[in-house]
Enzyme design. Structure first.
Site, short mmCIF file in Angstrom:
data_model
loop_
_atom_site.label_atom_id
_atom_site.label_comp_id
_atom_site.label_asym_id
_atom_site.label_seq_id
_atom_site.Cartn_x
_atom_site.Cartn_y
_atom_site.Cartn_z
N SER A 153 -2.25 0.58 -14.06
CA SER A 153 -0.83 0.84 -14.27
C SER A 153 -0.32 0.09 -15.51
O SER A 153 -0.80 0.33 -16.61
CB SER A 153 -0.06 0.49 -12.99
OG SER A 153 1.21 1.08 -12.98
N ASP A 236 -1.00 10.91 -8.40
CA ASP A 236 -0.04 10.29 -9.31
C ASP A 236 1.04 11.33 -9.61
O ASP A 236 0.81 12.54 -9.45
CB ASP A 236 -0.73 9.88 -10.63
CG ASP A 236 -1.04 8.39 -10.70
OD1 ASP A 236 -0.17 7.59 -10.33
OD2 ASP A 236 -2.14 8.02 -11.15
N HIS A 268 -1.40 6.47 -6.66
CA HIS A 268 -1.29 5.45 -7.70
C HIS A 268 -1.79 4.08 -7.24
O HIS A 268 -2.21 3.26 -8.06
CB HIS A 268 0.19 5.34 -8.13
CG HIS A 268 0.42 4.47 -9.31
ND1 HIS A 268 0.23 4.91 -10.59
CD2 HIS A 268 0.79 3.15 -9.42
CE1 HIS A 268 0.50 3.92 -11.45
NE2 HIS A 268 0.85 2.86 -10.75
#
Length: 293
Positions: A153, A236, A268
């Site tokens: 991320s 995602d 995610h």
């Protein structure tokens, strides 16, 4: 799909709120479960490895790293630097040792890097810190057989910024053999008007100079020998998936050694949590890249 410049502020916020896209549980629960999984994995890693905790790489309080060292006398040890996520404002190195669990018995050193998250740290500082952390690791572990970097991320963004460093300003030019960029953000402009930027306070100028998508020529100069794996979770958000796909295409068009991994049945958060498992697709891919499978 609508281009982000045409989206309403509400839609942009939704696209850049990863917890709202998990199919496993509610937004709040998925974040709580994520922190719990990372903490438990890190505790397991600390039980398996020899650890050096809070090793300074700079003068500031936040400039510290944790090192997870296999209990082996082998000198053929690859080293993976892990840069944590948390939207540059959450999490720390203290729950970032989890991926060492399957790597330790394979003789791989794992280094979890701390950096000053917002609001204490701004984007320029965080990028500078992770770059200096890599230089420090290379200086301390000059005998390793190969250097790899992994980020999730916001950490994938920072890892991409490391790959795009002009090392002429540093005492050393690290030769990074492989990079795993997991569910990252490579263009910061879309988040400028969202809640993500509230603690960061980035201007457009700051966002542009810290967007890996703008720095591919520098990445080509600094990291042409690096195999870059751009990984994205099946669940995602469309914008997160687009960020990974577009960055992958840009690297590919520049002639770089890059692979896109679209990881099925993950969101995610699980896409990185699963690195605690030696049988997980991305773990196996990393071990294969290091010649440790």
């Amino acid at each position: 799909m609508t281009h982000w410049t045409k989206m309403s502020k509400d839609e942009l916020e939704r696209q850049y709120s990863p917890s709202r896209w998990s199919h496993r549980m509610s937004a709040d629960d998925v974040i709580k479960a994520h922190v719990k999984a990372l903490k438990e994995g890190t505790e397991r890693a600390r039980g398996l490895a020899q650890t050096l905790l809070n090793v300074p790489y700079g003068q500031e309080d936040g400039e510290k790293l944790d090192v997870y060292i296999p209990r082996t006398n082998s000198l053929d040890m690859p080293l993976v630097i892990y840069l944590h996520g948390g939207y540059w404002q959450f999490l720390s190195k203290d729950e970032s040792g989890f991926m060492a669990v399957p790597l330790i018995d394979k003789g791989v050193v794992v280094v979890a890097v701390g950096y000053d998250i917002a609001p204490k740290g701004n984007m320029d500082l965080m990028v500078s810190q992770v770059r200096r952390s890599v230089v420090s690791v290379i200086q301390q572990y000059s005998h390793i057989s190969g250097l790899y970097i992994c980020g999730h991320s916001a950490g994938a963004h920072l890892a991409a910024m490391v790959l795009s460093t002009d090392w002429s300003q540093y005492s050393i030019a690290p030769q990074i053999k492989g990079a795993f960029l997991i569910s990252g953000i490579y263009d910061l402009l879309p988040i400028l008007s969202t809640y993500v930027n509230e603690p960061l306070k980035m201007t457009e100028e700051v966002a542009l100079r810290n967007s890996p998508s703008q720095l591919v020529p520098q990445l080509k100069l600094s990291s042409s020998g690096c195999h870059v794996v751009v990984a994205v979770a099946e669940n995602d958000s469309p914008e997160f998936r687009k960020q990974s796909e577009e960055y992958y295409k840009t690297l590919q068009e520049s002639g770089l050694n890059v692979t896109l991994e679209d990881v099925p049945n993950t969101d995610h958060f699980s896409v990185v949590e699963l690195l605690v498992d030696g049988e997980y697709h991305l773990t196996k891919l990393l071990l294969k890249m290091m010649g440790k499978s």
